[in-house]
Design a protein around this motif. Structure first.
Motif, PDB file in Angstrom:
ATOM      1  N   VAL A  29      44.964  36.948  33.790  1.00 18.90           N
ATOM      2  CA  VAL A  29      44.009  38.051  33.654  1.00 18.90           C
ATOM      3  C   VAL A  29      44.120  38.943  34.883  1.00 18.90           C
ATOM      4  CG1 VAL A  29      41.535  38.620  33.737  1.00 18.90           C
ATOM      5  CG2 VAL A  29      42.372  36.861  32.147  1.00 18.90           C
ATOM      6  N   LEU A  30      44.256  40.250  34.625  1.00 19.39           N
ATOM      7  CA  LEU A  30      44.229  41.241  35.711  1.00 19.39           C
ATOM      8  C   LEU A  30      42.990  42.093  35.475  1.00 19.39           C
ATOM      9  CD1 LEU A  30      46.939  43.180  37.371  1.00 19.39           C
ATOM     10  CD2 LEU A  30      45.468  44.594  35.981  1.00 19.39           C
ATOM     11  N   ASP A  31      42.110  42.165  36.480  1.00 21.10           N
ATOM     12  CA  ASP A  31      40.870  42.921  36.305  1.00 21.10           C
ATOM     13  C   ASP A  31      40.379  43.336  37.688  1.00 21.10           C
ATOM     14  OD1 ASP A  31      38.470  42.716  33.765  1.00 21.10           O
ATOM     15  OD2 ASP A  31      37.996  43.586  35.731  1.00 21.10           O
ATOM     16  N   ASP A  32      39.893  44.562  37.823  1.00 22.01           N
ATOM     17  CA  ASP A  32      39.411  44.999  39.145  1.00 22.01           C
ATOM     18  C   ASP A  32      37.918  44.721  39.322  1.00 22.01           C
ATOM     19  OD1 ASP A  32      38.212  46.922  37.586  1.00 22.01           O
ATOM     20  OD2 ASP A  32      39.222  48.634  38.513  1.00 22.01           O
ATOM     21  N   LEU A  33      37.301  44.122  38.293  1.00 20.68           N
ATOM     22  CA  LEU A  33      35.876  43.756  38.321  1.00 20.68           C
ATOM     23  C   LEU A  33      34.967  44.970  38.513  1.00 20.68           C
ATOM     24  CD1 LEU A  33      35.865  40.351  40.279  1.00 20.68           C
ATOM     25  CD2 LEU A  33      36.091  40.758  37.820  1.00 20.68           C
ATOM     26  N   SER A  34      35.438  46.147  38.124  1.00 21.18           N
ATOM     27  CA  SER A  34      34.575  47.333  38.238  1.00 21.18           C
ATOM     28  C   SER A  34      33.433  47.233  37.237  1.00 21.18           C
ATOM     29  CB  SER A  34      35.375  48.618  38.031  1.00 21.18           C
ATOM     30  OG  SER A  34      36.078  48.577  36.812  1.00 21.18           O
ATOM     31  N   THR A  35      33.698  46.680  36.077  1.00 20.61           N
ATOM     32  CA  THR A  35      32.602  46.425  35.130  1.00 20.61           C
ATOM     33  C   THR A  35      32.622  44.979  34.624  1.00 20.61           C
ATOM     34  OG1 THR A  35      33.962  47.310  33.342  1.00 20.61           O
ATOM     35  CG2 THR A  35      32.350  48.815  34.312  1.00 20.61           C
ATOM     36  N   GLY A  36      33.699  44.268  34.847  1.00 21.15           N
ATOM     37  CA  GLY A  36      33.797  42.888  34.349  1.00 21.15           C
ATOM     38  C   GLY A  36      33.148  41.893  35.302  1.00 21.15           C
ATOM     39  N   HIS A  37      33.202  40.627  34.924  1.00 20.74           N
ATOM     40  CA  HIS A  37      32.576  39.554  35.716  1.00 20.74           C
ATOM     41  C   HIS A  37      33.601  38.434  35.898  1.00 20.74           C
ATOM     42  CE1 HIS A  37      28.622  41.355  34.677  1.00 20.74           C
ATOM     43  NE2 HIS A  37      29.214  41.600  33.517  1.00 20.74           N
ATOM     44  N   ALA A  38      33.835  38.034  37.143  1.00 23.17           N
ATOM     45  CA  ALA A  38      34.835  36.984  37.407  1.00 23.17           C
ATOM     46  C   ALA A  38      34.495  35.703  36.641  1.00 23.17           C
ATOM     47  CB  ALA A  38      34.911  36.713  38.907  1.00 23.17           C
ATOM     48  N   ASP A  39      33.194  35.400  36.502  1.00 23.79           N
ATOM     49  CA  ASP A  39      32.835  34.144  35.829  1.00 23.79           C
ATOM     50  C   ASP A  39      32.995  34.225  34.304  1.00 23.79           C
ATOM     51  OD1 ASP A  39      30.651  35.659  35.097  1.00 23.79           O
ATOM     52  OD2 ASP A  39      29.149  34.383  36.052  1.00 23.79           O
ATOM     53  N   ALA A  40      33.378  35.400  33.801  1.00 23.82           N
ATOM     54  CA  ALA A  40      33.653  35.502  32.358  1.00 23.82           C
ATOM     55  C   ALA A  40      35.107  35.140  32.041  1.00 23.82           C
ATOM     56  CB  ALA A  40      33.361  36.923  31.850  1.00 23.82           C
ATOM     57  N   VAL A  41      35.958  35.089  33.068  1.00 23.58           N
ATOM     58  CA  VAL A  41      37.369  34.746  32.819  1.00 23.58           C
ATOM     59  C   VAL A  41      37.432  33.277  32.409  1.00 23.58           C
ATOM     60  CG1 VAL A  41      39.669  34.542  33.834  1.00 23.58           C
ATOM     61  CG2 VAL A  41      38.165  36.434  34.516  1.00 23.58           C
ATOM     62  N   PRO A  42      37.916  32.991  31.204  1.00 22.43           N
ATOM     63  CA  PRO A  42      37.878  31.611  30.736  1.00 22.43           C
ATOM     64  C   PRO A  42      38.710  30.661  31.595  1.00 22.43           C
ATOM     65  CG  PRO A  42      38.213  33.115  28.900  1.00 22.43           C
ATOM     66  CD  PRO A  42      38.368  33.924  30.152  1.00 22.43           C
ATOM     67  N   GLU A  43      38.228  29.443  31.675  1.00 22.15           N
ATOM     68  CA  GLU A  43      38.929  28.412  32.420  1.00 22.15           C
ATOM     69  C   GLU A  43      40.300  28.194  31.777  1.00 22.15           C
ATOM     70  OE1 GLU A  43      37.769  23.948  33.435  1.00 22.15           O
ATOM     71  OE2 GLU A  43      36.052  25.339  33.375  1.00 22.15           O
ATOM     72  N   GLY A  44      41.312  28.064  32.607  1.00 21.69           N
ATOM     73  CA  GLY A  44      42.663  27.881  32.050  1.00 21.69           C
ATOM     74  C   GLY A  44      43.503  29.127  32.209  1.00 21.69           C
ATOM     75  N   ALA A  45      42.823  30.272  32.449  1.00 14.92           N
ATOM     76  CA  ALA A  45      43.564  31.507  32.712  1.00 14.92           C
ATOM     77  C   ALA A  45      43.678  31.691  34.223  1.00 14.92           C
ATOM     78  CB  ALA A  45      42.846  32.697  32.108  1.00 14.92           C
ATOM     79  N   ARG A  46      44.798  32.251  34.649  1.00 13.49           N
ATOM     80  CA  ARG A  46      44.926  32.614  36.061  1.00 13.49           C
ATOM     81  C   ARG A  46      44.262  33.974  36.238  1.00 13.49           C
ATOM     82  NH1 ARG A  46      50.478  34.601  38.779  1.00 13.49           N
ATOM     83  NH2 ARG A  46      49.583  35.159  40.797  1.00 13.49           N
ATOM     84  N   PHE A  47      43.553  34.191  37.349  1.00 16.18           N
ATOM     85  CA  PHE A  47      42.864  35.463  37.547  1.00 16.18           C
ATOM     86  C   PHE A  47      43.389  36.176  38.780  1.00 16.18           C
ATOM     87  CE2 PHE A  47      39.055  37.680  39.450  1.00 16.18           C
ATOM     88  CZ  PHE A  47      39.222  38.824  38.680  1.00 16.18           C
ATOM     89  N   VAL A  48      43.760  37.446  38.611  1.00 11.30           N
ATOM     90  CA  VAL A  48      44.178  38.279  39.735  1.00 11.30           C
ATOM     91  C   VAL A  48      43.280  39.501  39.770  1.00 11.30           C
ATOM     92  CG1 VAL A  48      46.053  39.618  40.786  1.00 11.30           C
ATOM     93  CG2 VAL A  48      46.589  37.557  39.439  1.00 11.30           C
ATOM     94  N   GLN A  49      42.566  39.694  40.879  1.00 17.25           N
ATOM     95  CA  GLN A  49      41.706  40.878  40.989  1.00 17.25           C
ATOM     96  C   GLN A  49      42.532  42.059  41.482  1.00 17.25           C
ATOM     97  OE1 GLN A  49      38.050  40.433  43.175  1.00 17.25           O
ATOM     98  NE2 GLN A  49      37.528  42.597  42.935  1.00 17.25           N
ATOM     99  N   ALA A  50      42.817  42.974  40.562  1.00 15.24           N
ATOM    100  CA  ALA A  50      43.612  44.154  40.905  1.00 15.24           C
ATOM    101  C   ALA A  50      43.378  45.209  39.843  1.00 15.24           C
ATOM    102  CB  ALA A  50      45.093  43.797  40.961  1.00 15.24           C
ATOM    103  N   SER A  51      43.584  46.466  40.229  1.00 13.92           N
ATOM    104  CA  SER A  51      43.426  47.559  39.273  1.00 13.92           C
ATOM    105  C   SER A  51      44.748  47.804  38.547  1.00 13.92           C
ATOM    106  CB  SER A  51      43.017  48.827  40.024  1.00 13.92           C
ATOM    107  OG  SER A  51      44.111  49.266  40.797  1.00 13.92           O
ATOM    108  N   LEU A  52      44.695  48.641  37.525  1.00 17.31           N
ATOM    109  CA  LEU A  52      45.917  48.980  36.794  1.00 17.31           C
ATOM    110  C   LEU A  52      46.917  49.660  37.736  1.00 17.31           C
ATOM    111  CD1 LEU A  52      44.352  50.374  33.497  1.00 17.31           C
ATOM    112  CD2 LEU A  52      45.334  48.103  33.875  1.00 17.31           C
ATOM    113  N   GLN A  53      46.381  50.476  38.666  1.00 20.42           N
ATOM    114  CA  GLN A  53      47.254  51.169  39.611  1.00 20.42           C
ATOM    115  C   GLN A  53      47.978  50.183  40.520  1.00 20.42           C
ATOM    116  OE1 GLN A  53      47.600  54.302  39.197  1.00 20.42           O
ATOM    117  NE2 GLN A  53      45.710  55.218  38.431  1.00 20.42           N
ATOM    118  N   GLU A  54      47.390  48.991  40.671  1.00 17.48           N
ATOM    119  CA  GLU A  54      47.992  47.973  41.550  1.00 17.48           C
ATOM    120  C   GLU A  54      48.730  46.893  40.751  1.00 17.48           C
ATOM    121  OE1 GLU A  54      44.190  48.082  44.684  1.00 17.48           O
ATOM    122  OE2 GLU A  54      44.188  46.712  42.961  1.00 17.48           O
ATOM    123  N   SER A  55      49.029  47.188  39.483  1.00 11.25           N
ATOM    124  CA  SER A  55      49.515  46.120  38.605  1.00 11.25           C
ATOM    125  C   SER A  55      51.003  45.798  38.771  1.00 11.25           C
ATOM    126  CB  SER A  55      49.217  46.449  37.143  1.00 11.25           C
ATOM    127  OG  SER A  55      49.861  47.650  36.759  1.00 11.25           O
TER     128      SER A  55
END
Ligand code: UDP
Length: 320
Positions: A29-55
């Motif tokens: 999962v790539l998400d900058d958390l501008s509107t999302g929530h880190a605790d919504a990323v389901p367990e089992g997925a890898r999470f990277v906090q980054a924007s599309l511009q930083e993808s």
């Protein structure tokens, strides 16, 4: 499949991530958390906090076989007063993501488009070949990305699908709508039922519909997730497909409020207000194309069930 989910910490992206994991896919999962929530990323997925511009470095490292792209600004009202945010994030961000994909030699994408690309329809149910005349900046930016995908399919052999969502609702895998600024009908009505808001406003009851309130096509987020899994492998390189996603059945604002009263057993005080600018009387999808091509059918078309699932998850989170 090894997939990257852009916007996987948001409502729809997180539910689709859970469905992908359940289907045995490997998910980042790539998400900058501008509107999302880190605790919504389901367990089992890898999470990277980054924007599309930083993808770009993320794609270079993950080397996904496909991308599902949910990351966008999606408030119609805001898009009218802060259009630059929408052109920058939705269009600029998507361009950066496509370029990052090209650099990482990943050419398969499923994109979250919207019924707002059609604007005020000449006919309902709305088929995919209806004219696209968005009435707000949000819809215009999504339509621009659809056009971008056609170009990338033609020029660079991308295999792309745009899914044009109608009114997504309900909850699944314990994940529901959690917007800081809530504008959507069902979560607002549930907050009123729970006593977290005193009352709500019905935006107009003088529309040319049976009860005078607007009609929308509410689709369960689980049915939407099914469609993403089917769309992931559907197109050939060089193909950009567009599919509408709705129940094909419209429900009025009044019917939604009644369903919320029935499901929750609580009163929902309403006031009738003026029409909201830019709201068409009826938006109902024809989903015939995705049914015919991919065999998709909604498994949860019933409004009461959609409202019940949203209520249960919101209550469990103590949010409604
Ligand atoms: N609506 C309403 N009161 C509210 C929020 C929404 O009457 O507090 C109406 C809105 O005018 C529209 C329908 O409910 O006819 C669905 O609106 P929503 O914002 O949920 O989704 P949209 O159709 O705008 O994407």
């Amino acid at each position: 499949m090894r997939v990257l989910v852009a916007g996987g910490a948001g409502y729809i992206g997180s539910v689709v991530t859970a469905a992908l994991l359940e289907g045995g896919h490997e998910v980042t999962v790539l998400d900058d958390l501008s509107t999302g929530h880190a605790d919504a990323v389901p367990e089992g997925a890898r999470f990277v906090q980054a924007s599309l511009q930083e993808s770009a470095p993320v794609l270079a490292e993950v080397r996904p076989e496909a991308v599902l792209h949910f990351a966008a600004k999606s408030l119609v009202g805001e898009s009218q007063v802060r259009p630059e945010l929408y052109w920058e994030h939705n269009v600029g961000g998507s361009l950066a993501l496509l370029e990052a994909m090209r650099a990482a030699d990943c050419r398969r994408i499923v994109f979250s488009s919207t019924a707002a690309t059609y604007g005020e329809p000449d006919q309902v149910p709305i088929p995919e070949d209806a004219p696209t005349r968005p009435t707000n900046t949000y819809g215009a930016t999504k339509l621009a990305v659809d056009a971008m995908l056609t170009s990338y399919a033609t020029a660079y052999d991308f295999a792309a699908v745009s899914l044009r969502y109608f009114n997504v609702a309900g909850a699944a895998h314990g994940l529901g709508e959690r917007h800081t600024t809530e504008t959507h009908l069902i979560p607002i009505a549930l907050q009123v039922a729970a006593g977290r808001r005193e009352s709500m406003t019905i935006y107009g009851e003088d529309y040319p519909t049976p009860d005078g309130t607007c009609i929308r096509d509410y689709i369960h987020v689980s049915d939407l997730a099914d469609a993403h899994l089917l769309a992931l492998t559907a197109p050939e390189p060089g193909e950009h497909r567009v599919y509408n996603l709705g129940n094909g059945t419209g429900f009025s604002v009044q019917q939604v409020v009644d369903a919320v009263r029935e499901v929750t057993g609580h009163p929902v005080p309403v006031e009738v207000g003026a029409r909201r600018a830019g709201d068409p009387a009826q938006l109902v999808a024809s989903s015939d194309r995705i049914r015919a091509d991919l065999g998709w059918t909604p498994r949860h078309p019933d409004l009461t069930g959609i409202v019940r699932d949203a209520w249960e998850v919101a209550q469990a989170r103590n949010e409604a």
